[in-house]
Design a protein around this motif. Structure first.
Motif, PDB file in Angstrom:
ATOM      1  N   ALA A 244       1.093  -1.380   0.169  1.00  0.00           N
ATOM      2  CA  ALA A 244      -0.123  -0.107   0.069  1.00  0.00           C
ATOM      3  C   ALA A 244       0.924   1.249   0.086  1.00  0.00           C
ATOM      4  O   ALA A 244       0.378   2.189  -0.723  1.00  0.00           O
ATOM      5  N   TYR A 245       2.063   1.178   0.766  1.00  0.00           N
ATOM      6  CA  TYR A 245       3.068   2.242   0.661  1.00  0.00           C
ATOM      7  C   TYR A 245       3.368   2.714  -0.634  1.00  0.00           C
ATOM      8  O   TYR A 245       3.465   3.503  -0.986  1.00  0.00           O
TER       9      TYR A 245
ATOM     10  N   GLU B  15       0.802   4.226  -2.798  1.00  0.00           N
ATOM     11  CA  GLU B  15       0.078   5.453  -2.478  1.00  0.00           C
ATOM     12  C   GLU B  15       0.411   6.656  -3.085  1.00  0.00           C
ATOM     13  O   GLU B  15       1.772   7.062  -3.221  1.00  0.00           O
TER      14      GLU B  15
ATOM     15  N   LYS C  54       0.771   8.719   2.359  1.00  0.00           N
ATOM     16  CA  LYS C  54       2.134   7.994   2.279  1.00  0.00           C
ATOM     17  C   LYS C  54       3.018   8.348   3.315  1.00  0.00           C
ATOM     18  O   LYS C  54       3.637   7.463   3.892  1.00  0.00           O
TER      19      LYS C  54
ATOM     20  N   ASN D  74     -12.272   1.232  -0.709  1.00  0.00           N
ATOM     21  CA  ASN D  74     -11.092   2.037  -1.091  1.00  0.00           C
ATOM     22  C   ASN D  74     -11.351   2.972  -2.198  1.00  0.00           C
ATOM     23  O   ASN D  74     -10.932   4.182  -1.864  1.00  0.00           O
TER      24      ASN D  74
ATOM     25  N   GLY E 257      -8.588   6.988   3.125  1.00  0.00           N
ATOM     26  CA  GLY E 257      -7.092   6.968   3.153  1.00  0.00           C
ATOM     27  C   GLY E 257      -6.560   6.627   4.495  1.00  0.00           C
ATOM     28  O   GLY E 257      -7.479   6.594   5.405  1.00  0.00           O
TER      29      GLY E 257
ATOM     30  N   GLY F 157      -6.911   9.130   0.349  1.00  0.00           N
ATOM     31  CA  GLY F 157      -5.927   8.349  -0.300  1.00  0.00           C
ATOM     32  C   GLY F 157      -6.342   7.015  -0.833  1.00  0.00           C
ATOM     33  O   GLY F 157      -7.463   7.051  -0.810  1.00  0.00           O
TER      34      GLY F 157
ATOM     35  N   THR G  29      -5.613   3.744  -0.086  1.00  0.00           N
ATOM     36  CA  THR G  29      -5.774   2.619   0.455  1.00  0.00           C
ATOM     37  C   THR G  29      -6.431   2.972   1.857  1.00  0.00           C
ATOM     38  O   THR G  29      -5.866   3.562   2.936  1.00  0.00           O
TER      39      THR G  29
END
Length: 507
Positions: A36-37, A40, A46, A239, A244, A250, A252
């Motif tokens: 996910a990071y 993002e 992030k 999502n 986020g 965001g 995720t």
């Protein structure tokens, strides 16, 4: 042949598991969060995920709690019918003793959050007992044990409904998730139980959170049945809401959605949904009569090469000791700050006592004039720590006190996690204050910014006492500015539109 499970083996195994899950994220969570990071695109989200991942590695290395809310313990036991327990008291008492020993371990003392009386005195038991025990009798000669520590911020966002049989589960979930806000510290997972009766649906939802996160693998191979199709549909649509990480907007919000079902009455459709937060904590082991269980520590190679550090080029440095109302009014929504100087702390119990004292005309133990308050209940320190993990608690619980604090105490600003409600936002706007957000799920990382800590009021409240912290470069985001603009409203709105317009590749 009968298997005998000794009392001490059960107690020690639970105590060890309680310690283990306090500082080790499950491997599947780290793997999915790392993906996910990488994908993002929201800078705020992030950065929040980077703090969570950095905090997670620090806790794995330092054996300190992932979150200051070390949870209420759930113990799920599947007891083989060929098992006999060699214990003096009840199974509940043995499990409680395991929790007690785990939480009072002097090398990594955990925060006691359980209150003995939920209605009146609400007195802390000081050892986090009793735990919640669920027992199922099954064929076999072993005891299958799952131990989880569930934080209050995510547990409080639990949703339940008795839907009509024709009503859509998807529609209900998509109505409920925005109502949950960000107090459950996304990104995490949703556990859903459908069927049975009200209590069965709730239990299934909780048990589903013990399952491995496997959404990446499911998306790779594709669904093989209607339940997997439904999981994917909910994952993608939740999502797409754009909430986020930490509710800042965001790609995720959830890493996975789990669904357990059970036969139900023809007139009924019980549905329960429980989120697991960024401090997902659970462990599984089996007792076979040969001794205590052994939990294998994850390799540090599992964590991605993410090491969050203050960005002095992008963040404004703020001296809390010289802070003025004019400076607070200059902060912009979404702006990142690094706080240094002295701040006070306080949570629900402290705010209620302050309110009662002011109503009686009594003098408060501390002066809040031109001060900032941090909504936190820290873990006790060990070794050379000034304080243990000290991440923020859910700010909305203090909403009803906000106008009183700003009107009557001279308070300038507040720090917590997640969004503020309309009542608090109006009070912030009226008084020209501001609300700052720290990252939930980064408690150990935040505590490293705290150089000194001392109790200055209401010591009898334990972790809910008023502390004075001296901090250096504590990272926060301006979540509500002096005009009442909330990034928890504007951020998800922006990302919901972006996600709708731009095709998103799933994790």
């Amino acid at each position: 042949m009968t298997t005998i499970i000794k009392e001490q083996d059960l107690i020690q195994s639970i105590a060890d598991a309680v310690q283990f899950i306090s500082y080790y994220h499950p491997a599947d969570y780290i793997q999915h969060l790392a993906r996910a990071y990488e994908r993002e695109e929201s800078p705020a989200a992030k950065d929040a995920i980077a703090q969570i991942l950095t905090n997670s590695r620090m806790c794995a290395e330092g054996h300190r709690p992932i979150c200051q809310d070390t949870g209420i313990v759930n113990v799920f036991l599947k007891v083989g019918m060929d098992v006999r327990f060699d214990i003096k008291g009840s199974l509940q008492e043995a499990c409680d003793e395991g929790v007690r020993q785990g939480y009072l371990n002097p090398d990594n003392r955990l925060r006691a959050s359980v209150l003995s009386d939920p209605l009146f005195t609400r007195k802390n038991t000081r050892d986090n007992t009793p735990c919640i025990v669920s027992v199922e009798l099954v064929p076999g000669s072993t005891v299958d044990v799952q131990v989880a520590a569930k934080g209050g911020g995510s547990e409080n966002k639990t949703k339940f409904a008795m839907l009509n049989p024709s009503e859509s589960l998807v529609d209900w979930v998509l109505r409920m998730v925005p109502e949950m806000g960000a107090g459950w510290c996304p990104p995490g997972m949703l556990g859903i139980g459908v069927g049975g009766t009200a209590e069965k649906a709730m239990l299934m939802a909780k048990q589903s959170l013990m399952e491995d996160i496997d959404m990446y693998e499911l998306l790779q191979r594709g669904p093989q049945n209607k339940l997997e199709e439904l999981r994917i549909e909910l994952y993608e649509k939740v999502n797409a809401l754009g909430i986020g990480a930490q509710g800042l907007g965001g790609l995720t919000t959830v890493l996975d959605v789990k669904i357990n079902t059970y036969p139900t009455h023809a007139a009924s459709k019980p549905v329960a949904m429980i989120p697991n937060c960024a401090a997902t904590r659970h462990a599984h082991f089996v007792l076979d009569g040969s001794g205590t269980a052994h939990l294998q520590a994850p390799s540090l190679d599992l964590w991605p090469d993410v090491h969050w550090a203050p960005d002095y080029n992008k963040s404004k440095q703020v001296n809390l000791d010289t802070l003025t109302k004019e400076e607070v009014a200059s902060w912009k929504p979404g702006e990142t700050l690094l706080l240094s100087g002295k701040m006070l702390t306080g949570r629900d119990a402290a705010h209620k006592r302050i309110q009662d004292m002011l109503a009686k005309g009594e003098k408060l133990p501390v002066d809040f004039t031109n001060r900032v308050i941090y909504y936190v209940g820290p873990v006790d320190p060990v070794r050379d720590e000034a304080v243990g993990p000290a991440g923020p608690t859910t700010a909305t619980r203090m909403d009803s006190f906000t106008d009183m604090m700003l009107e009557q105490t001279g308070l300038l600003s507040m720090i917590g996690k997640a969004e503020r409600g309309p009542v608090a936002i109006e009070a912030i706007r009226k008084h020209g204050s501001a609300y700052l957000m720290a990252v939930g799920g980064a408690a150990y990382l935040v505590s490293k910014a705290i150089r000194e800590a001392r109790v200055v009021g209401f010591e009898d409240l334990g972790m809910e006492a008023i502390y004075e912290f001296e901090v250096k470069d504590m990272p926060v985001t301006v979540a509500v500015d002096s005009q009442g603009t909330s990034v928890h409203k504007t951020g998800p709105e922006v990302w919901r539109k972006r996600i709708a317009e731009i095709p998103v590749v799933p994790v």
